[in-house]
Design a protein around this motif. Structure first.
Motif, short mmCIF file in Angstrom:
data_model
loop_
_atom_site.label_atom_id
_atom_site.label_comp_id
_atom_site.label_asym_id
_atom_site.label_seq_id
_atom_site.Cartn_x
_atom_site.Cartn_y
_atom_site.Cartn_z
N GLY A 132 36.80 52.62 41.32
CA GLY A 132 38.00 53.00 42.38
C GLY A 132 38.76 52.05 42.71
N HIS A 133 38.95 50.89 41.99
CA HIS A 133 39.78 49.97 42.33
C HIS A 133 41.18 50.41 41.72
CE1 HIS A 133 37.04 46.92 43.98
NE2 HIS A 133 36.22 47.16 43.00
N GLN A 137 42.73 52.87 42.32
CA GLN A 137 42.83 54.47 42.14
C GLN A 137 43.24 55.29 43.29
OE1 GLN A 137 39.39 56.17 40.27
NE2 GLN A 137 39.59 58.23 41.10
N SER A 138 43.97 56.19 43.19
CA SER A 138 44.34 57.23 44.50
C SER A 138 44.89 58.45 43.99
CB SER A 138 45.42 56.40 45.37
OG SER A 138 46.67 56.45 44.63
N ASP A 194 36.20 57.11 47.22
CA ASP A 194 37.26 56.16 47.03
C ASP A 194 36.96 55.74 45.46
OD1 ASP A 194 38.32 56.47 49.34
OD2 ASP A 194 37.07 54.93 50.33
N ASP A 219 34.11 55.40 44.04
CA ASP A 219 32.96 54.58 44.11
C ASP A 219 31.71 55.29 44.40
OD1 ASP A 219 31.38 52.20 43.32
OD2 ASP A 219 31.81 51.46 45.48
#
Ligand code: AMP
Length: 396
Positions: A162-163, A165-166, A227, A229
């Motif tokens: 999820g780093h 990511q949005s 998120d 993860d």
């Protein structure tokens, strides 16, 4: 290669793990059960797999020269990537020199980067994916968002957990999504994928094992991500027969294209009977930690057995099970998992503490596993154990 000689002698087998997190630690333990010598590598000392390996090396695995030097020094029988952030072009060279990369150097190279695997699946293999565009500049990004439409998901092509990511839900999110993606990628600012948002009913990881005895599948693993993860996973995810057949067909196509022996985590979105491919890890998958309680051979045991060149004719599933990731927040090198007599009070609950040396921000530090008569009961049991746990974050 179906014989294994005495460990630490010229006839023994030597495996070098590139990545020494919680998944690598379990792979190391499983390899040792076959009397294999294990060398663990990662960018920081005392990583989980290093704590159980024969030896370890601390270096930046994205540094191709250093990677080459260490592999030449050790000359392992098996090079086992356990993370994505590796100088994969070096693995391609080493494979040409005759080294054995699990499952193949090309699989590690293609899956290191979201673009490689997405183009292989969608454009070469004709598998259904979300609509997507790639962008390297702000201008290309805005064009991509316009073409894909809102809502859409933005991810750095080199990132995980999820780093960066949005999700863009309204035009007001566009600017923020770009900035998040440029700050969260593994290699810093760079190229992104913009994907159409898939309004799936549920998502699964189909753990797929390729070994010398062919391809076998674990029961589908359902999971919930927060998120980007993973926080909860369970097995088996109930699926229609049509969706399961289609999921297995996609997993077969993708894993055959990547080749080699080992386990693959094939990530799929399911809507009704339709199956949409998301991505694949050519190694054990975090959501698959549930298999440590649900199967005779966990995903790590299966990976070890397959990559050693041994047969995996079948997988024995024990019954409905769940996992709950323990994500700790703070800035510390001392945490305590407390109240364990309550956490482990019920039958059918297990705890794994990964032994990571510190937390900065948030980090997955352990996992609770539970088994019961139904998936619902197993999930509820894991949650009760989680609620009973207290985590003391002590000052440095
Ligand atoms: P990934 O790192 O690509 O596995 O994405 C992490 C999680 O974000 C997935 O497991 C989904 O829950 C969610 N996600 C990723 N891509 C999409 C998409 N195109 N549509 C909806 N949800 C997504």
């Amino acid at each position: 290669m179906s014989k294994i000689g005495s460990v630490m002698t010229p006839v023994g087998r030597k495996a070098l793990l590139l990545g020494s997190g919680e998944l690598g630690k379990e792979v190391a333990i499983e390899l040792m059960r076959y009397g294999v010598e294990v060398i663990a590598c990662d960018r920081y000392p005392n990583a989980p797999a290093m704590q159980v390996a024969h030896r370890s090396y601390v270096f930046n695995m994205l540094d191709g020269d250093e990677l080459h030097r260490i592999i030449e020094l050790e000359r392992p029988d098996h090079i086992i990537p356990e993370v994505e952030a590796i100088a994969t072009p070096t693995l391609l060279e080493l494979e040409k020199e005759g080294f054995n990369v699990t499952p193949t150097a090309r699989a590690a190279w293609l899956t290191m980067n979201r673009e490689g695997i997405r183009r292989l699946a969608a454009e070469e293999l004709g598998i259904t994916t979300s609509p997507y565009r790639f962008a390297s500049t702000r201008e290309e990004f805005e064009k991509a968002v316009e073409e894909i439409g809102i809502p859409c998901v933005v991810k750095p092509i080199m990132s995980s957990s999820g780093h960066g990511q949005s999700t863009i839900k309204t035009p007001d999110d566009i600017d923020r999504a770009w900035h998040i993606s440029q700050e969260g990628g593994r290699a810093g600012a760079g190229r992104v994928i913009v994907e159409g948002f898939v309004n799936f009913d549920y998502e699964i990881t189909l753990l797929t094992v390729r070994s010398c005895s062919g391809t076998v599948y674990c029961e589908p693993v359902g999971h919930i991500q927060i998120d980007g993860d993973y926080r909860y996973s369970w097995q088996p995810q109930p699926m229609s027969a049509a969706a399961l057949a289609s999921a297995q067909e996609i997993a077969k196509k993708v894993t055959d294209a990547l080749g080699g022996y080992g386990i693959f985590g094939v990530e799929l979105f399911i809507k009704g009977d339709q199956v949409i491919f998301s991505e694949v890890s050519p190694r054990p998958h975090d959501t698959g930690m549930v298999t440590m309680i649900s199967q005779d051979l966990s995903e790590f045991g299966l990976h070890a057995r397959a990559l050693l060149g041994l047969p995996v004719p079948a997988i024995r599933f024990y019954g409905p099970s769940a996992s709950r990731a323990l994500v700790v927040e703070g800035d510390t090198d001392k945490i305590e998992f407390d109240n364990l007599e309550k956490v482990l009070a019920e039958p059918g609950v297990q705890l794994r503490i990964f032994g990571k040396p510190e937390v900065k921000g948030h980090r997955r530090m352990g996992v609770i596993l539970a088994t019961d008569t139904t998936v619902e009961a197993a999930r509820a049991k894991a949650e009760r154990a989680y609620e009973a746990l207290s985590v003391n974050v002590l000052p440095r």
